[in-house]
Design a protein around this motif. Structure first.
Motif, PDB file in Angstrom:
ATOM      1  N   ASP A  62       8.991   8.099  -4.769  1.00 44.13           N
ATOM      2  CA  ASP A  62       9.267   7.751  -2.943  1.00 44.13           C
ATOM      3  C   ASP A  62      10.451   7.518  -2.551  1.00 44.13           C
ATOM      4  O   ASP A  62      10.779   7.072  -1.579  1.00 44.13           O
ATOM      5  N   PRO A 118      -0.490  -0.144   2.095  1.00 45.13           N
ATOM      6  CA  PRO A 118      -0.648   1.344   2.231  1.00 45.13           C
ATOM      7  C   PRO A 118      -1.671   1.947   3.352  1.00 45.13           C
ATOM      8  O   PRO A 118      -1.591   2.911   3.790  1.00 45.13           O
ATOM      9  N   VAL A 128       7.000   4.703  -7.362  1.00 46.35           N
ATOM     10  CA  VAL A 128       5.740   5.101  -6.789  1.00 46.35           C
ATOM     11  C   VAL A 128       5.838   6.608  -6.767  1.00 46.35           C
ATOM     12  O   VAL A 128       6.687   7.365  -6.185  1.00 46.35           O
ATOM     13  N   TRP A 156       3.981  -0.536   0.538  1.00 44.57           N
ATOM     14  CA  TRP A 156       3.122  -0.316  -0.539  1.00 44.57           C
ATOM     15  C   TRP A 156       2.503  -1.567  -0.978  1.00 44.57           C
ATOM     16  O   TRP A 156       1.634  -1.480  -1.665  1.00 44.57           O
ATOM     17  N   ARG A 206       9.898  -0.154   2.693  1.00 46.25           N
ATOM     18  CA  ARG A 206       8.914   0.512   1.782  1.00 46.25           C
ATOM     19  C   ARG A 206       8.205  -0.436   1.019  1.00 46.25           C
ATOM     20  O   ARG A 206       7.125  -0.181   0.639  1.00 46.25           O
ATOM     21  N   LYS A 214       1.520   3.729  -8.236  1.00 43.90           N
ATOM     22  CA  LYS A 214       2.696   2.483  -8.367  1.00 43.90           C
ATOM     23  C   LYS A 214       2.852   2.047  -9.805  1.00 43.90           C
ATOM     24  O   LYS A 214       1.584   1.449 -10.230  1.00 43.90           O
ATOM     25  N   HIS A 241      -1.347   7.969  -4.472  1.00 40.84           N
ATOM     26  CA  HIS A 241      -0.012   7.494  -5.004  1.00 40.84           C
ATOM     27  C   HIS A 241      -0.292   6.789  -6.167  1.00 40.84           C
ATOM     28  O   HIS A 241      -1.224   6.240  -6.462  1.00 40.84           O
TER      29      HIS A 241
END
Length: 448
Positions: free
Chosen positions: A413, A322, A402, A319, A315, A351, A349
């Motif tokens: 997320d 992306p 996020v 990010w 993950r 973050k 998204h």
């Protein structure tokens, strides 16, 4: 500390008769050992003589022993006062007034590994003010920019730094600033200051962590599969149904946050939960194959056989890049429903750092800055359970995650780290004021 007081403390824990002249040919070793002892107490606060011997012997051709350390360094204790002997330990001079604090420190270090840098880096800690990152300088520079270069700023910074490093959370931060007449002009400045503070603390070498920073120790515990921290959030406390609710409402848990999981309105439905995770794990599997983050194979299935700790590593790579979502869509045969979800994740998204301010039947309400630097409220649904019952912390709660659009809702997320701090009444009042201003624009419930 006066010489008389230093002598009294010295005689309480050491025999004056043990102070002898340096044995022939060992003056150079004594100088080296003195440097190692000073560096060790600055880095760890307290260290056993055996541990110091091991560090010294591994980093030097010359060897020493537990007994020799005592013989060579004891005369320097009274002369220089940088450290002292306490039982089988060498302690920082700050413990001279209260050796019970040294015992307390030993208890908190007991189950943690020790940070031991290479020799050249280790000896830099002979300087009590040495730090190996710029985070606290960034805090100081921010305060200088906001308050100007003056006595109040310098003294306020030193008190803030010492309190954050050695204190409990940030609940006394407001009174410290007030004491030095340091007042921020608005919420944006205060939020930026708190973020800098928390970043600095996360990257500061702490005595209780045996010299590791909180961030480093976190990674080590994860690597060794320790359960001090677990995903998707920090370890949950055990709450009885008749216990006071941890959100701070004053109600019993069963009549407060427990209801959100019973009603299941503040989370995705079971069908939506499955769709999210199958879409998410499919993306994680692609990122892992493309970037070789972990050795395991992540399949697009729920529940998943790969641990959250392993998926979290993947993950983090996503990010940082992306655009991998675009590659996944173009190179993988997917149903249109998942393609639509992924396209929105790529473009919409959000973050960052958020503050959970309240829980409502449909979602948790968080506040954060929008792209224009204005406070806005976001209604965030949980995935398999409500955020209220995921966090189980007194409100407000600072989280990092996020946010993702999903089927007309806002979710996260699946990974959410919370900062285990409590806010004083002054800070809570500031959050209430921020909420009252932001609620005029409504609560954002969709990122689409």
């Amino acid at each position: 500390m006066t010489k008389e007081k230093a002598k009294k403390i010295f005689e309480q824990y050491n025999r004056t008769s043990d102070v002898v002249r340096c044995p022939n040919g060992r003056a150079a070793i004594r100088k080296q050992l003195d440097a190692y002892a000073r560096a060790a107490v600055n880095l760890y606060g307290i260290i056993s003589r055996d541990d110091l011997v091991n560090i010294f012997n591994k980093q030097n051709v010359e060897r020493t022993t537990n007994d020799e350390i005592y013989i060579l360094l004891l005369p320097l204790v009274l002369k220089n006062g940088w450290y002292g002997f306490y039982k089988e330990y060498i302690v920082h001079y700050l413990f001279f007034d209260d050796f019970d604090q040294a015992n307390y420190l030993l208890e908190h270090q007991a189950d943690k590994p020790r940070y031991i840098p290479e020799k050249n880096e280790f000896l830099k800690y002979t300087n009590e003010d040495y730090v190996d990152n710029d985070h606290w300088w960034n805090v100081h520079r921010f305060m200088l920019d906001v308050f100007g270069s003056c006595k109040e700023t310098s003294e306020g910074y030193e008190e803030v730094r010492n309190y954050i490093i050695y204190g409990d959370g940030i609940k006394e931060l407001g009174p410290i600033l007030d004491r030095h007449n340091l007042i921020f002009s608005g919420e944006k400045q205060l939020r930026e200051f708190i973020n800098l503070i928390m970043l600095a603390k996360s990257n500061t070498r702490i005595w209780e962590n045996n010299g590791y920073t909180p961030s480093e120790l976190h990674e080590i515990l994860i690597k060794h599969n320790k359960n001090i921290v677990k995903f998707p959030i920090l370890q949950r406390p055990k709450i009885g149904r008749n216990d006071p609710c941890p959100c701070g409402s004053g109600k019993k848990y069963k009549k407060c946050c427990a209801l959100f999981d019973i009603e299941k309105t503040a989370q995705l439905s079971s069908e939506e939960c499955r769709l999210f995770y199958e879409t998410w794990y499919g993306l994680m599997g692609f990122v892992n194959e493309r970037k070789s983050v972990i050795k395991a194979t992540i399949k697009p299935e729920y529940p998943n056989t790969v641990s959250d700790m392993m998926i979290h590593k993947v993950r983090e790579v996503l990010w940082k890049k992306p655009e991998l979502i675009d590659e996944y869509i173009s190179e993988t045969k997917l149903p249109q429903e998942k393609i639509d979800i992924l396209k929105l994740w790529r473009t919409n998204h959000k973050k960052g750092m958020f503050f959970i301010l309240e829980y409502q039947p449909e979602y948790a309400v968080a506040i954060a800055l929008n792209e224009q630097g204005e406070d806005r409220l976001y209604g965030i649904k949980g995935i398999s359970s409500s955020i209220a019952n995921t966090l189980l912390q007194e409100l407000p709660v600072q989280i990092e995650t996020v946010l993702l659009p999903f089927k007309g809702k806002i979710i996260y997320d699946s990974f959410m780290s919370s900062v285990p701090i409590r806010f004083a009444e002054g800070a809570k009042a500031a959050f209430r004021e921020m909420y009252d201003k932001a609620i005029k624009y409504g609560i954002i419930t969709s990122l689409e």
